[in-house]
Design an enzyme around this catalytic site. Sequence first.
Site, PDB file in Angstrom:
ATOM      1  N   ASP A  11       0.819  -1.212   0.000  1.00  0.00           N
ATOM      2  CA  ASP A  11       0.000   0.000   0.000  1.00  0.00           C
ATOM      3  C   ASP A  11       0.853   1.262   0.000  1.00  0.00           C
ATOM      4  OD1 ASP A  11      -1.984  -1.875   0.174  1.00  0.00           O
ATOM      5  OD2 ASP A  11      -3.006  -0.955   1.867  1.00  0.00           O
TER       6      ASP A  11
ATOM      7  N   ARG B 139       0.865   6.519  17.084  1.00  0.00           N
ATOM      8  CA  ARG B 139       0.673   7.524  16.027  1.00  0.00           C
ATOM      9  C   ARG B 139       1.283   8.884  16.340  1.00  0.00           C
ATOM     10  NH1 ARG B 139       0.722   3.185  13.561  1.00  0.00           N
ATOM     11  NH2 ARG B 139      -1.177   2.421  12.557  1.00  0.00           N
TER      12      ARG B 139
ATOM     13  N   ASP C 265      -6.924   6.265  12.420  1.00  0.00           N
ATOM     14  CA  ASP C 265      -5.523   6.658  12.268  1.00  0.00           C
ATOM     15  C   ASP C 265      -5.346   7.950  11.490  1.00  0.00           C
ATOM     16  OD1 ASP C 265      -4.376   4.737  13.817  1.00  0.00           O
ATOM     17  OD2 ASP C 265      -3.896   3.378  12.174  1.00  0.00           O
TER      18      ASP C 265
ATOM     19  N   SER D 272      -6.480  -7.270   8.202  1.00  0.00           N
ATOM     20  CA  SER D 272      -5.324  -6.380   8.217  1.00  0.00           C
ATOM     21  C   SER D 272      -4.759  -6.320   9.625  1.00  0.00           C
ATOM     22  CB  SER D 272      -5.719  -4.977   7.751  1.00  0.00           C
ATOM     23  OG  SER D 272      -6.644  -4.402   8.649  1.00  0.00           O
TER      24      SER D 272
END
Length: 405
Positions: free
Chosen positions: A16, A98, A127, A181
């Site tokens: 990705d 993050r 996110d 995922s």
Amino acid sequence: MSDIKRVVLAYSGGLDTSVIAKWLEVERGLEVVTFTADLGQGDEIEPAREKARAMGIPDKHIFIEDLREEFVRDFVFPMMRANARYEGDYLLGTSIARPLISKRLVDIARKTNADAIAHGATGKGNDQVRFELSAYALAPDIAVIAPWREWDLTSRTALIAWAEEHQIAVPKDKRGESPFSTDANLLHTSSEGKVLEDPWEETPDYVYSRTANPEDAPDTPEYITIDFETGDGTALNGEAMSPATLLAALNDLGRKHGIGRLDLVENRFVGMKSRGMYETPGGEIYAQAHRGIEQLTLDRGAAHLKDELMPRYAELVYNGLWFSPEREMLQAAIDHSQQDVTGTVRLKLYKGRADVVGRKSPKSLYSEAHVTFEDDAGAYDQKDAEGFIKLNALRLRLLAKRRGT
């Protein structure tokens, strides 16, 4: 956006983000800088350098950094001082990573004179919010590019076709539709999507990658000790360790004993519910130990206030507001409460559980002389309880008389 010339991309080296790197160059005409963070996710990150080079990115614009110690010391441990669990269960493993990634994206953007940062988060998840709120808090004028909100590659088939068209290597295991995922770092592994989307169906065993099945864990319990100084873990079984080393060692123990699995339906910040499976082996052991030492060392008022503040603190972390003034205010109060949270906790690890079975502290508020059922040698006058009860009952008695009961 038309003035943007160079962008720093949060780059994993996976399919990705490789597509995103090339898309930023081809479709947006931008010079791409890649940043890959080692947060203890367990995968080799150095191959990301070769993948970036293969797409024509010069070495001076490829950044790979080992952030494990900073991650645990400056983000995980402060959060653990708060005993933070989102919606009472989730130990915030993805959420807490993050802000650190965003911080380094902004730092690298300044270092390379980039005009923007980019990430691979989708438009449905949390996110995107976490990356961008953190970035704007640190660099209010930074531009953010989120390709998943812009491009028309809305399926894995389209993504792979675009990759092949632009000579991006597609691993064999990416050609079929991924069953779920994952996201991983030193604190946890999370899995969501596909086989997990029906909340009625039990999580298949093959989804778990970080923990042994508790049913198959050792039949003999294992006892460990964790030492704390002013609210932070410092040693395992008497051996001094750095924050990241300690968490990694606890991960190994948690894996062995099947500790830290969580099947959760949560409320995303963007408004929808999602079902995820989390594995936080070392974090669960650590969290139990931290509460264990607080039981001895925190005053009742401070402990209860902390428990009231915790849901708000956890929500701020979950929603991406690590760099907000309200989180910093709460952190100051929480850190103040940890001044005497020092001592040793003994835990029993067995079949998916981490139970506190002993604790001791030079700062302990526990007084055996006061709680003993034997002769307390005058430490506590039981007659005092009568007045205490009557004073607390006064309003209740007045209410009862008004009701005529």
